[in-house]
Structures are given as structure tokens and as C-alpha cells.
Design a protein around this motif. Structure first.
Motif, short mmCIF file in Angstrom:
data_model
loop_
_atom_site.label_atom_id
_atom_site.label_comp_id
_atom_site.label_asym_id
_atom_site.label_seq_id
_atom_site.Cartn_x
_atom_site.Cartn_y
_atom_site.Cartn_z
N SER A 109 0.83 -1.21 0.00
CA SER A 109 0.00 0.00 0.00
C SER A 109 0.86 1.26 0.00
O SER A 109 0.56 2.23 -0.71
N SER A 110 1.93 1.26 0.79
CA SER A 110 2.80 2.43 0.83
C SER A 110 3.52 2.63 -0.50
O SER A 110 3.69 3.78 -0.95
N MET A 111 3.94 1.55 -1.14
CA MET A 111 4.61 1.68 -2.44
C MET A 111 3.65 2.21 -3.50
O MET A 111 4.00 3.07 -4.32
N ALA A 112 2.42 1.69 -3.50
CA ALA A 112 1.43 2.15 -4.47
C ALA A 112 1.06 3.61 -4.21
O ALA A 112 0.95 4.41 -5.16
N ALA A 113 0.87 3.97 -2.94
CA ALA A 113 0.52 5.36 -2.61
C ALA A 113 1.65 6.31 -2.96
O ALA A 113 1.41 7.43 -3.45
N PHE A 114 2.88 5.89 -2.73
CA PHE A 114 4.03 6.74 -3.07
C PHE A 114 4.14 6.94 -4.58
O PHE A 114 4.43 8.04 -5.05
N SER A 115 3.87 5.89 -5.34
CA SER A 115 3.94 6.01 -6.80
C SER A 115 2.88 6.94 -7.33
O SER A 115 3.13 7.74 -8.26
N PHE A 128 -5.78 6.47 -9.52
CA PHE A 128 -6.37 6.89 -8.25
C PHE A 128 -7.88 6.93 -8.34
O PHE A 128 -8.57 6.62 -7.37
N TRP A 129 -8.44 7.31 -9.49
CA TRP A 129 -9.89 7.27 -9.66
C TRP A 129 -10.41 5.83 -9.60
O TRP A 129 -11.49 5.58 -9.04
N VAL A 130 -9.66 4.90 -10.14
CA VAL A 130 -10.06 3.49 -10.05
C VAL A 130 -10.06 3.02 -8.61
O VAL A 130 -10.95 2.28 -8.17
N ILE A 131 -9.06 3.45 -7.83
CA ILE A 131 -8.99 3.07 -6.41
C ILE A 131 -10.18 3.65 -5.65
O ILE A 131 -10.81 2.97 -4.83
N GLY A 172 -6.08 1.35 2.24
CA GLY A 172 -4.73 1.70 2.64
C GLY A 172 -4.05 2.61 1.64
O GLY A 172 -3.39 3.59 2.01
N VAL A 173 -4.20 2.32 0.35
CA VAL A 173 -3.61 3.17 -0.68
C VAL A 173 -4.22 4.57 -0.65
O VAL A 173 -3.51 5.57 -0.76
N PHE A 174 -5.52 4.63 -0.49
CA PHE A 174 -6.21 5.93 -0.47
C PHE A 174 -5.74 6.78 0.71
O PHE A 174 -5.39 7.95 0.54
N LEU A 175 -5.74 6.22 1.92
CA LEU A 175 -5.35 6.99 3.10
C LEU A 175 -3.89 7.42 3.04
O LEU A 175 -3.55 8.57 3.35
N MET A 176 -3.01 6.51 2.64
CA MET A 176 -1.59 6.85 2.59
C MET A 176 -1.30 7.89 1.51
O MET A 176 -0.47 8.78 1.71
N LYS A 177 -1.97 7.77 0.38
CA LYS A 177 -1.76 8.74 -0.69
C LYS A 177 -2.17 10.14 -0.25
O LYS A 177 -1.45 11.12 -0.47
#
Length: 229
Positions: A109-115, A128-131, A172-177
Motif C-alpha cells: 500500500s505504501s509503495m502504491a501510494a508513493f507512486s 487513483f480514480w479506479v482506487i 490503505g492506498v487511499f489513506l496513505m496517498k
């Protein structure tokens, strides 16, 4: 002169956003009330464990115990000894799955959010819209499609059925991003890049320590979800 104006503006903003004692009392009372209300199910479960069998079968159920007893606890060892599968096996499975899935969940999740938040590639906004769109679907609506996918992969009745789907999570990706964009300036990463740090080092040594609070939140949410699964 600039210093005086800055101090005046700062004091003006501080007075504007500072609550009074009445406001602090009301805010604390509201948080305490909701906090106590949120632990009512836990209190009810503990009180129910001391109820005799006749009080357990009463409808509507009572919140408090009239005749408390510890028979339920004294009979627990006998019930555990008669299980076909030892209770320790259930505990080991829960701990093993929770640790593995939580670790990879945070990393992926952190790697995806960072990217998505700090990356420079085309289509990151589309991802991000898909997420965000995926957040609309909960576990119950995806139960049957997920089962069909697991059956095709031949991972039913195995650890992989509980581990693989938990590696990536949209929440997780949404919050971390969102947290990365709000609390990590691009200048920090640019300075690290000028010092020779690659993308992975920027995420590991700069981004993750800066978002440690949201990582702890995701740890609690993920462990609770896996333990209840």
C-alpha cells in the motif's frame, strides 16, 4: 514592521481557532460519551459471560447480570479438551495470517501510494480514480466473485486464500496517498534525489518515517479485519 504584522496575524488566527473552556468541556464530554458508547458491546460481552444459562435464554436479553456465576469459565477447559482441532491451532492460524498479511499490506500500500502521489508517470490520476471507485464495493458484495476466483486458482482450504487477497487494499492506498500529499513536501524528496537517493530510498527513509502515524492506524485496522475474517 513585518515581524509585528506577522505576530499580529498569527495572534489573530490563534484567537480565531482557539476554543473556550465551555467549548473544550463540551468537546471532551462529547468524545467521552461516544467513546463509552462504542465500548458498550465489549462491556455487554463481558457481562454476558457471567450469566447463567437461564439468563442467556431470556428475550429480550438483559444488559446486566442478576445472578453472576463463573460456571462458564470453569467449564471452558473441558470444552476445549473435547475439540477435534486444538484451540492452539486456531490461534496459530490467526497470528500467522495476521502477521504475514499486515506486513505485505503496509509495504504494498505504501509503495502504491508513493507512486501515485509522488510519481511522475502518465495515468496516475486514472489509477487513483479506479482506487476510489473500488472503495464503493465492500466485502459482502464481492463474496461470490471472490469465491469463484479462488476456486479457479485452486486455493480454497489453504492459507493462500486468506493471504493473497489481503496483500493489496484500496483503503490503505487511499489513506496513505492523501497523507503523503498533505504532509510530505516535494522539496524533501527533491533534496534526497540530489543527494543520490533513489525512489525506494526516498520512500523507505523519508516517506515511511513521516507517515508513521497513518501506518499505525492501518496496522490496527488490518489486524482487526484479519482477526475477524
Amino acid at each position: 514592521m513585518k515581524k509585528m504584522l506577522f505576530n499580529g496575524k498569527k495572534s489573530q488566527y490563534s484567537r480565531r481557532f482557539t476554543r473556550t473552556r465551555v467549548g473544550n468541556f463540551f468537546y471532551g464530554f462529547l468524545l467521552t460519551t461516544f467513546g463509552l458508547f462504542s465500548i458498550l458491546p465489549l462491556i455487554y460481552a463481558v457481562l454476558t459471560s457471567f450469566k447463567p444459562i437461564d439468563e442467556l435464554l431470556i428475550f429480550p436479553p438483559r444488559f446486566f447480570v442478576r445472578r453472576p456465576t463463573i460456571v462458564n469459565y470453569t467449564a471452558l477447559p473441558d470444552l476445549i479438551s473435547n475439540l477435534e482441532i486444538p484451540l492452539s491451532r486456531y490461534l496459530l492460524n490467526s497470528v500467522f495470517v495476521s502477521v504475514i498479511t499486515t506486513f505485505f499490506y503496509i509495504i504494498i500500500s505504501s509503495m502504491a501510494a508513493f507512486s501515485i502521489s509522488k510519481g511522475e508517470f502518465k495515468g496516475r490520476n486514472l489509477y487513483f480514480w479506479v482506487i476510489q471507485f473500488a472503495l464503493m464495493f465492500n466485502t459482502f458484495t464481492l463474496a461470490i466473485p471472490s469465491y469463484l476466483v479462488y476456486a479457479k486458482m485452486h486455493i480454497i482450504d489453504s492459507y493462500w486464500m486468506y493471504i493473497l487477497p489481503q496483500f493489496a487494499g484500496t483503503l490503505g492506498v487511499f489513506l496513505m496517498k492523501q497523507y503523503m500529499e498533505g504532509y510530505i513536501p516535494d522539496a524533501f524528496l527533491e533534496a534526497a534525489r540530489m543527494d543520490g537517493a533513489n525512489k525506494f530510498q526516498q520512500m523507505l527513509h523519508i516517506t515511511l518515517p513521516a507517515i508513521s502515524s497513518i501506518v499505525v492506524v492501518m496496522l490496527i485496522l488490518r489486524i482487526g479485519k484479519v482477526m475477524n475474517a
